[in-house]
Design an enzyme around this catalytic site. Structure first.
Site, PDB file in Angstrom:
ATOM      1  N   SER A  61      45.912  39.174  25.933  1.00  9.66           N
ATOM      2  CA  SER A  61      46.972  40.123  26.261  1.00  9.66           C
ATOM      3  C   SER A  61      48.354  39.491  26.137  1.00  9.66           C
ATOM      4  O   SER A  61      49.350  40.195  26.001  1.00  9.66           O
ATOM      5  CB  SER A  61      46.774  40.656  27.687  1.00  9.66           C
ATOM      6  OG  SER A  61      46.852  39.592  28.625  1.00  9.66           O
ATOM      7  N   TYR A  86      47.420  43.387  31.251  1.00  6.98           N
ATOM      8  CA  TYR A  86      46.244  44.239  31.273  1.00  6.98           C
ATOM      9  C   TYR A  86      45.706  44.461  32.684  1.00  6.98           C
ATOM     10  O   TYR A  86      44.921  45.374  32.907  1.00  6.98           O
ATOM     11  CB  TYR A  86      45.115  43.589  30.456  1.00  6.98           C
ATOM     12  CG  TYR A  86      45.235  43.704  28.951  1.00  6.98           C
ATOM     13  CD1 TYR A  86      46.282  44.400  28.332  1.00  6.98           C
ATOM     14  CD2 TYR A  86      44.271  43.118  28.140  1.00  6.98           C
ATOM     15  CE1 TYR A  86      46.362  44.490  26.958  1.00  6.98           C
ATOM     16  CE2 TYR A  86      44.338  43.215  26.760  1.00  6.98           C
ATOM     17  CZ  TYR A  86      45.389  43.900  26.164  1.00  6.98           C
ATOM     18  OH  TYR A  86      45.454  43.997  24.808  1.00  6.98           O
ATOM     19  N   GLY A  87      46.089  43.590  33.609  1.00 11.07           N
ATOM     20  CA  GLY A  87      45.480  43.614  34.933  1.00 11.07           C
ATOM     21  C   GLY A  87      45.629  44.928  35.669  1.00 11.07           C
ATOM     22  O   GLY A  87      44.798  45.282  36.499  1.00 11.07           O
ATOM     23  N   CYS A  98      40.579  36.348  26.799  1.00  8.13           N
ATOM     24  CA  CYS A  98      41.221  37.052  27.907  1.00  8.13           C
ATOM     25  C   CYS A  98      40.116  37.529  28.829  1.00  8.13           C
ATOM     26  O   CYS A  98      39.222  38.266  28.394  1.00  8.13           O
ATOM     27  CB  CYS A  98      42.016  38.238  27.359  1.00  8.13           C
ATOM     28  SG  CYS A  98      42.725  39.343  28.598  1.00  8.13           S
ATOM     29  N   ASN A  99      40.141  37.105  30.077  1.00  7.96           N
ATOM     30  CA  ASN A  99      39.087  37.487  31.012  1.00  7.96           C
ATOM     31  C   ASN A  99      39.038  38.999  31.213  1.00  7.96           C
ATOM     32  O   ASN A  99      37.963  39.600  31.222  1.00  7.96           O
ATOM     33  CB  ASN A  99      39.301  36.797  32.362  1.00  7.96           C
ATOM     34  CG  ASN A  99      39.113  35.300  32.283  1.00  7.96           C
ATOM     35  OD1 ASN A  99      40.046  34.587  31.906  1.00  7.96           O
ATOM     36  ND2 ASN A  99      37.934  34.817  32.619  1.00  7.96           N
ATOM     37  N   CYS A 155      41.318  33.320  34.864  1.00  9.55           N
ATOM     38  CA  CYS A 155      42.187  33.949  33.869  1.00  9.55           C
ATOM     39  C   CYS A 155      42.665  32.843  32.951  1.00  9.55           C
ATOM     40  O   CYS A 155      42.982  31.738  33.419  1.00  9.55           O
ATOM     41  CB  CYS A 155      43.371  34.635  34.548  1.00  9.55           C
ATOM     42  SG  CYS A 155      44.629  35.264  33.411  1.00  9.55           S
ATOM     43  N   THR A 156      42.723  33.124  31.646  1.00 12.56           N
ATOM     44  CA  THR A 156      43.085  32.068  30.700  1.00 12.56           C
ATOM     45  C   THR A 156      44.535  31.611  30.846  1.00 12.56           C
ATOM     46  O   THR A 156      44.898  30.553  30.336  1.00 12.56           O
ATOM     47  CB  THR A 156      42.832  32.525  29.251  1.00 12.56           C
ATOM     48  OG1 THR A 156      43.502  33.771  29.014  1.00 12.56           O
ATOM     49  CG2 THR A 156      41.341  32.690  28.997  1.00 12.56           C
TER      50      THR A 156
END
Length: 274
Positions: free
Chosen positions: A16, A47-48, A78-79, A191-192
């Site tokens: 993202s 995105y969260g 992306c997680n 999260c990355t």
């Protein structure tokens, strides 16, 4: 759309924003011969706080774009996108090797000494069906207790590029301290983006006299899985001289600065409207 099956074709890496650069770093180290394309969907981030349907739509749009650039394999770095969309990506492109990231619950369960694992992630990741199923499965198998902590706003601050900003330190204290108070002895960076503030997390741990906390970053495992899939499909590139280029739906200069500041790299970056 048919997928490129040539070993000389590039691998697409998608996030993202700039967090996936932490995964890209591992891929470059483990697979130095691979041509790479990095796609930062910064114009549609974060995105969260988006719906699952929205994230699925964005992941499919990005995959389609990168396939048109000749992509041979797709890394969803992306997680949140992995949790929401990787099933849809694999269903639409069954011939395409696809690697996702997920919070490292399994290695964390193996690493914990007291059975209490803190998980720092976006709210969307922690609410995702895929994550909740994974947590239940590993909890039942290992008896580990997973303490979930949504880190609201942290991705936004990391995206700004000043990793020493007081706002980031305040957020890390706010989100990490409760996990320590609940007895966590292992912390999953879910999260990355978060590996880029690992120094700040370690400062919080030292401030609480908790240098014994194990930090779990799954970027290395993602790169290994990519290597396995490429080898299985006879898609590993053997020659040197690998290239890297960036695409973003945000501002090109922002991604250029992220490459320079986070990885000391200066690839060409193109702003795209998809």
């Amino acid at each position: 759309m048919t997928t490129a099956r040539s070993a000389g074709a590039p691998v697409g890496v998608y996030d993202s924003g700039v967090g996936g650069l932490s995964v890209l770093r591992h891929i470059r180290a483990q697979l130095p011969n691979e041509h790479l394309m990095y796609f930062a969907d910064s114009g549609h981030a974060p995105y969260g706080d988006k719906t699952e349907a929205y994230v699925v739509e964005r992941a499919l749009i990005v995959a389609d774009f990168l396939l048109r650039q000749g992509m041979k394999a797709f890394v969803v770095a992306c997680n949140t996108a992995t949790v929401a969309a990787i099933k849809a990506v694999r269903a639409k492109y069954p011939a395409l090797p696809v690697v996702g990231v997920e919070p490292g619950l399994k290695p964390a369960a193996a690493a914990t000494r007291n059975g209490k694992v803190g998980v720092l992630a976006t709210a969307r990741t922690l609410k995702g069906e895929k994550f909740l199923q994974l947590r239940e499965q590993i909890s039942e198998a290992t008896r580990a207790e997973f303490l979930l902590q949504p880190a609201v706003g942290l991705v936004d601050e990391i995206e700004k590029g000043d990793l020493q900003a007081p706002a980031i330190h305040a957020m890390l204290e706010k989100y990490v301290a409760p996990l320590l108070e609940q007895g966590a002895d292992t912390l999953v960076l879910g999260c990355t983006h978060y590996p880029f503030v690992q120094d700040g997390i370690e400062r919080v741990l030292r401030a609480h006299d908790r240098d014994d906390i194990a930090l779990i970053d799954t970027g290395d495992a993602v790169a290994r899985q990519l290597g396995r899939l490429l080898a299985a499909g006879e898609l590993l590139r053997q020659d040197g001289g690998a290239t890297l280029r960036g695409y973003t739906t945000g501002e090109a200069t922002a991604l250029e600065h992220a490459f320079a500041n986070l990885l000391d790299l200066h690839p060409p970056v193109e702003k795209v409207d998809v």
